[in-house]
Design a protein around this motif. Structure first.
Motif, PDB file in Angstrom:
ATOM      1  N   SER A   1       7.858  -0.769   1.302  1.00  6.39           N
ATOM      2  CA  SER A   1       8.492  -1.514   0.215  1.00  6.39           C
ATOM      3  C   SER A   1       7.492  -2.120  -0.760  1.00  6.39           C
TER       4      SER A   1
ATOM      5  N   ILE B   1       4.051  -1.716  -3.305  1.00  8.00           N
ATOM      6  CA  ILE B   1       3.174  -0.799  -4.025  1.00  8.00           C
ATOM      7  C   ILE B   1       1.710  -1.206  -3.887  1.00  8.00           C
TER       8      ILE B   1
ATOM      9  N   GLU C   1       2.428  -7.174  -3.785  1.00  8.87           N
ATOM     10  CA  GLU C   1       3.842  -7.005  -3.460  1.00  8.87           C
ATOM     11  C   GLU C   1       4.088  -7.160  -1.959  1.00  8.87           C
TER      12      GLU C   1
ATOM     13  N   ALA D   1       6.657  -0.395 -11.129  1.00 11.93           N
ATOM     14  CA  ALA D   1       7.207   0.693 -10.311  1.00 11.93           C
ATOM     15  C   ALA D   1       6.153   1.787 -10.172  1.00 11.93           C
ATOM     16  N   PRO D   2       6.193   2.570  -9.109  1.00  9.91           N
ATOM     17  CA  PRO D   2       5.222   3.660  -8.950  1.00  9.91           C
ATOM     18  C   PRO D   2       5.351   4.697 -10.065  1.00  9.91           C
TER      19      PRO D   2
ATOM     20  N   LYS E   1       5.571   8.377 -11.155  1.00  9.93           N
ATOM     21  CA  LYS E   1       6.139   9.531 -10.454  1.00  9.93           C
ATOM     22  C   LYS E   1       5.046  10.519 -10.050  1.00  9.93           C
TER      23      LYS E   1
ATOM     24  N   GLY F   1       5.743   5.368   1.275  1.00  6.96           N
ATOM     25  CA  GLY F   1       6.640   4.564   0.470  1.00  6.96           C
ATOM     26  C   GLY F   1       6.142   4.440  -0.951  1.00  6.96           C
ATOM     27  N   LYS F   2       6.150   3.219  -1.482  1.00  9.89           N
ATOM     28  CA  LYS F   2       5.809   2.999  -2.876  1.00  9.89           C
ATOM     29  C   LYS F   2       4.339   3.266  -3.196  1.00  9.89           C
ATOM     30  N   SER F   3       3.488   3.252  -2.176  1.00 13.13           N
ATOM     31  CA  SER F   3       2.070   3.570  -2.422  1.00 13.13           C
ATOM     32  C   SER F   3       1.867   5.058  -2.708  1.00 13.13           C
ATOM     33  N   GLN F   4       2.772   5.901  -2.206  1.00 13.89           N
ATOM     34  CA  GLN F   4       2.756   7.348  -2.483  1.00 13.89           C
ATOM     35  C   GLN F   4       1.431   8.024  -2.123  1.00 13.89           C
TER      36      GLN F   4
ATOM     37  N   GLU G   1      10.091   6.972   4.958  1.00 17.29           N
ATOM     38  CA  GLU G   1      10.590   5.596   4.927  1.00 17.29           C
ATOM     39  C   GLU G   1      11.619   5.308   6.008  1.00 17.29           C
TER      40      GLU G   1
END
Length: 378
Positions: A51, A53, A57, A138-139, A141, A327-330, A356
């Protein structure tokens, strides 16, 4: 010359060299090896919840997610992981010391419930050099680690007159957890001097501090001195990160400082089993325990768990792979995604172990990790 005068002369020399009179030396080889002999073999991952990034966060009150952390560390426990490497950030201390400590305590309570001890990282020179508190972006894409931020970042790093602003944070965190058995190691500074040249669409050097390594080494020496003045019960370390496969005499100035001043030798190696073994043998000349704080980039020299993890265990090297949950770290996307973002998930993940929802990226890989840690037998 009187003894009193001689003592004053030594004190003046120490101060001139930038060392405090009450600073401690690094642990002797005998002390650190005796301590290490009492530890189990340690394996785990670099951890940020799906959750979050970035570090901000993860830890800010509005986005701190203990329920998810509890769930994900349960997956780590199931793998047989007994340690995690976790990044902190100086801005969180400046923003709300009591709240930050409260949330760290909550994290440590959760981790301890799952049999996991933590290595905390205090500062970091990697990714974006301009961190900001508040809601995080936000990450991007299809881009690897698009929102991670440095600590302290360029605004402080380029101003030596501001470095002392970090002393309260470094000493405050270290003092608070100096005798906490749930903290197993300290990593004072992740990849000091990293210029992030391949990030931000290839433009990392355009927003990075020129001659960054000179400034990072200067700050690193201060941070190290502050840490030794606190003298926590856990070993201190700094990353050796630019010297994979090199001889000790070929090390950069930053790596040399890390190598010569760490209690345990902390290194990064995103490479093959052969290069990992070569690096281990060279760093073992220190006569100190080794901690690999970053490894496992699947496409790099076939640097998979199946190839590299057994080498680390063979030599009793602590093993922290990069990435846990995609997750958000991608970080399941490769570093090259900064130059060419991915439209879809890569077939071969770069880092990370779970999706996730807790589904393994590869069940065979998870089974292998469990066998290696002793969580699962054949």
């Amino acid at each position: 010359m009187t003894k009193k005068f001689f003592s004053y002369a030594l004190l003046a020399l120490a101060l001139a060299l930038g060392f405090s009179a009450n600073a401690q030396d690094r642990w002797s080889k005998e002390r650190i090896n005796d301590w290490y002999a009492k530890q189990p073999w340690m394996a785990g991952a670099n951890y940020v919840p799906a959750s979050a990034i970035n570090q901000l966060e993860m830890w800010q009150e509005a986005s701190f997610d203990p329920e998810r952390i509890d769930r994900e560390l349960g997956w780590a426990e199931d793998l047989g992981f007994n340690t995690m490497r976790v990044f902190l950030h100086h801005m969180l201390w400046e923003q709300d010391q009591k709240g930050f400590i409260k949330r760290i305590n909550k994290y440590l309570k959760i981790a301890d419930k799952h049999g996991i001890r933590t290595m905390f990282v205090l500062l970091d020179d990697v990714w974006h050099p301009y961190p900001n508190l508040g809601k995080q972006p936000a990450p991007l894409k299809g881009v690897h680690n698009s929102g991670w931020v440095q600590s302290p970042g360029r605004n402080i790093l380029e101003r030596p007159d501001r470095w002392d602003e970090l002393e309260g944070y470094v000493k405050g965190i270290l003092k608070h957890y100096a005798n906490d058995k749930r903290v197993v190691f300290w990593d004072l500074y992740n990849e000091p001097g990293n210029t992030n040249g391949n990030s931000y669409g290839g433009g990392g050097k355009k927003i990075e501090l020129p001659n960054k390594r000179k400034y990072s080494l200067g700050l690193l020496k201060k941070v190290y001195k502050w840490a030794r003045e606190v003298n926590p019960s856990q070993p201190l370390s700094i990353d050796v990160w630019t010297s994979v496969g090199k001889k000790i005499e070929q090390m950069s100035a930053i790596d040399r400082f890390a190598y010569e001043n760490s209690d345990v030798i902390n290194f990064h190696c995103y490479s093959s089993a052969a290069t990992t073994e070569k690096t281990i043998k060279e760093l073992s000349k220190s006569g100190r325990p080794l901690v690999c704080t970053e490894y496992m980039a699947r496409p790099h020299g076939d640097g998979t768990f199946q190839n590299v993890m057994p080498v680390l265990k063979k030599y009793n090297v602590v093993a922290y792979n990069w990435g846990f949950v995609a997750g958000k770290s991608q970080t399941n996307y490769p570093w090259s995604s900064w130059q060419k973002p991915f439209e879809n998930e890569p077939k071969l993940w770069f880092h990370d172990i779970f999706r996730e929802n807790g589904e393994p990226y590869k069940q065979a890989e998870v089974d292998f990790i469990k066998r290696t840690t002793g969580k699962q037998t054949l």
